[in-house]
Design a protein around this motif. Structure first.
Motif, short mmCIF file in Angstrom:
data_model
loop_
_atom_site.label_atom_id
_atom_site.label_comp_id
_atom_site.label_asym_id
_atom_site.label_seq_id
_atom_site.Cartn_x
_atom_site.Cartn_y
_atom_site.Cartn_z
N MET A 1 39.01 45.08 33.92
CA MET A 1 38.48 44.21 35.16
C MET A 1 38.02 44.97 36.48
O MET A 1 38.40 45.84 36.92
CB MET A 1 40.06 43.36 35.46
CG MET A 1 40.55 42.65 34.25
SD MET A 1 39.72 41.21 33.72
CE MET A 1 40.59 40.09 34.70
N GLY A 2 37.00 44.01 37.00
CA GLY A 2 36.45 44.71 37.85
C GLY A 2 37.06 44.46 39.33
O GLY A 2 37.08 45.01 40.27
N HIS A 3 37.85 43.49 39.43
CA HIS A 3 38.38 43.07 40.59
C HIS A 3 39.67 43.63 40.78
O HIS A 3 40.39 43.85 39.77
CB HIS A 3 38.32 41.40 40.78
CG HIS A 3 39.15 40.93 39.55
ND1 HIS A 3 40.51 40.69 39.56
CD2 HIS A 3 38.70 40.49 38.49
CE1 HIS A 3 40.90 40.12 38.35
NE2 HIS A 3 39.70 40.33 37.56
N SER A 4 40.04 44.19 42.02
CA SER A 4 41.30 44.70 42.22
C SER A 4 42.45 43.87 42.67
O SER A 4 42.26 43.36 43.77
CB SER A 4 41.07 45.84 43.33
OG SER A 4 40.42 45.17 44.39
N ASN A 5 42.98 43.01 42.02
CA ASN A 5 44.04 42.22 42.42
C ASN A 5 45.18 41.92 41.30
O ASN A 5 44.92 42.27 40.40
CB ASN A 5 43.22 40.89 42.71
CG ASN A 5 42.85 40.20 41.65
OD1 ASN A 5 43.45 40.29 40.64
ND2 ASN A 5 41.63 39.51 41.66
N ASN A 6 46.17 41.41 41.94
CA ASN A 6 47.32 41.06 40.97
C ASN A 6 47.64 39.64 40.90
O ASN A 6 48.56 39.21 40.41
CB ASN A 6 48.67 41.64 41.71
CG ASN A 6 48.98 41.41 42.90
OD1 ASN A 6 48.05 40.45 43.62
ND2 ASN A 6 49.57 42.25 43.89
N VAL A 7 46.30 38.89 41.31
CA VAL A 7 46.47 37.39 41.08
C VAL A 7 45.79 37.07 39.53
O VAL A 7 44.62 37.62 39.26
CB VAL A 7 45.52 36.64 42.21
CG1 VAL A 7 45.42 35.18 41.75
CG2 VAL A 7 46.09 36.99 43.41
N THR A 8 46.74 36.64 38.59
CA THR A 8 45.90 36.13 37.33
C THR A 8 45.75 35.04 37.11
O THR A 8 45.13 34.47 36.26
CB THR A 8 47.31 36.72 36.15
OG1 THR A 8 48.39 36.10 36.57
CG2 THR A 8 47.32 38.11 36.05
N GLU A 9 46.51 33.92 38.06
CA GLU A 9 46.04 32.48 38.16
C GLU A 9 46.35 31.77 39.42
O GLU A 9 46.74 32.36 40.40
CB GLU A 9 47.10 31.77 37.09
CG GLU A 9 48.43 31.93 37.25
CD GLU A 9 49.31 31.03 36.69
OE1 GLU A 9 48.94 30.76 35.39
OE2 GLU A 9 50.57 30.68 37.06
N PHE A 10 45.58 30.91 39.73
CA PHE A 10 45.49 30.18 41.05
C PHE A 10 46.34 28.90 40.83
O PHE A 10 46.31 28.31 39.54
CB PHE A 10 44.34 29.82 41.34
CG PHE A 10 43.35 30.97 41.89
CD1 PHE A 10 43.63 31.82 42.84
CD2 PHE A 10 42.23 31.46 41.02
CE1 PHE A 10 43.03 32.96 43.14
CE2 PHE A 10 41.82 32.58 41.10
CZ PHE A 10 41.94 33.33 42.39
N VAL A 11 46.99 28.42 41.71
CA VAL A 11 47.81 27.06 41.70
C VAL A 11 46.86 26.28 42.36
O VAL A 11 46.57 26.21 43.65
CB VAL A 11 49.08 26.97 42.32
CG1 VAL A 11 49.81 25.71 42.31
CG2 VAL A 11 50.07 28.13 41.65
N LEU A 12 46.52 25.04 41.80
CA LEU A 12 45.79 23.91 42.39
C LEU A 12 46.76 22.70 43.00
O LEU A 12 47.42 22.20 42.09
CB LEU A 12 44.70 23.34 41.41
CG LEU A 12 43.71 24.24 40.76
CD1 LEU A 12 43.12 23.79 39.56
CD2 LEU A 12 42.68 24.89 41.77
#
Length: 315
Positions: A1-12
């Motif tokens: 994965m290119g992006h450095s984050n620990n967000v695997t999903e978003f809440v809408l």
């Protein structure tokens, strides 16, 4: 994965948190989606099955209907299903996919509307050379350019967002993934990025909108030399084109010609051009167009006649 984050999903958060409101909206959007798909597919089938609708105008109309059908499918089904559930989530990759497709089809539609304006300009201002200027190669070239424009516009967006660091907050106050809500969640200063969005999305919208209005102005002013009947026909076609252009561009311009910020009204403006406009396009283009409505009637009569014959034979 290119992006450095620990967000695997978003809440809408969706359009509303009110359960009653969600049920009502579920019914409304489901109906709109059915009408959108039905209307746009009906146009595609009618044009493909009617030899009388062979002009470039109808070639572009099929393309517009196809884009509208797919464009609303990127947003509507998820929006409709989410209205039934309490917790609305979207994975990081699905979010990126939605963002990419939304801008791909939105961008392609923007450029296609320019091609349609050019087609009307040639038809009304150079009627004798229409067939030679708007030949098959030119139509296909304009279509390819529209898709390429949409693709470039979309890729630029995705490249920016994909590599942003998302480190915690993952709640999007929206019903779909879009640039500004995502930029606000990033754990970094996105001011400069926001300006590139304005340049990429907003500038395209404004420049093209102005060009379209000018081109329709030129077309309408050239009608003075036409006969009354020709004038009426051209006015009706251009009227429907201008309506579509205004419905699509005005919310777009409001959304993207400003620094990164999220207003509560944004969600409803997004509904305007992702849900309402794709539904209205077929209505606007067919109801004002006698050739189109006649072709539809002919198709239905033919179909009914064939069915009647089949019934007779089966007895």
């Amino acid at each position: 994965m290119g992006h450095s984050n620990n967000v695997t999903e978003f809440v809408l958060l969706g359009l509303t948190q009110d359960p009653g409101g969600q049920k009502a909206l579920f019914v409304i959007f489901l109906l709109i989606y059915i009408v959108t798909m039905g209307g746009n597919l009906l146009i595609v089938v009618t044009v493909l099955a009617s030899p009388s609708l062979g002009s470039p105008m109808y070639f572009f109309l099929i393309c517009l209907s196809f884009i509208d059908a797919v464009y609303s499918t990127v947003v509507s089904p998820k929006l409709i299903i989410d209205l039934l559930y309490g917790q609305k989530t979207i994975s990081f990759s699905a979010c990126m996919g939605q963002l990419f497709l939304e801008h791909l089809f939105g961008g392609a539609e923007v450029f296609l509307l320019v091609a349609m304006a050019y087609d009307r300009f040639v038809a009304i201002c150079k009627p004798l050379h229409y067939i030679t200027i708007m030949n098959r190669q030119v139509c296909i070239l304009l279509l390819v350019v529209s898709w390429a424009g949409g693709f470039l516009h979309s890729v630029v967006h995705i490249l920016f967002v994909y590599n942003l660091p998302f480190c915690g907050p993952n709640v999007i106050d929206h019903f779909a993934c879009d640039m500004y809500p995502l930029l606000q969640l990033a754990c970094t200063d996105t001011y400069i990025l926001g300006l590139t969005v304005v340049a990429n999305g907003g500038a395209i919208c404004v420049v093209i909108f102005i060009c379209l209005l000018i081109s329709y102005g030129v077309i309408l002013s050239s009608l003075k030399t036409h006969s009354l009947e020709g004038r009426r026909k051209a006015l009706s076609t251009c009227g429907s084109h201008i309506t579509v252009v205004v419905l699509f561009f005005v919310p777009c311009i409001f959304m993207y010609v400003r620094p990164v910020s999220n207003f509560p009204i944004d969600k409803f403006l997004t509904v305007a051009y992702t849900v309402i406009t794709p539904m209205l396009n077929p209505l606007i283009y067919t109801l004002r167009n006698s050739e189109m409505t006649n072709a539809m009637k002919k198709l239905w009569y033919k179909k009914l006649a064939i069915n009647r014959m089949r019934l007779c034979h089966s007895y």
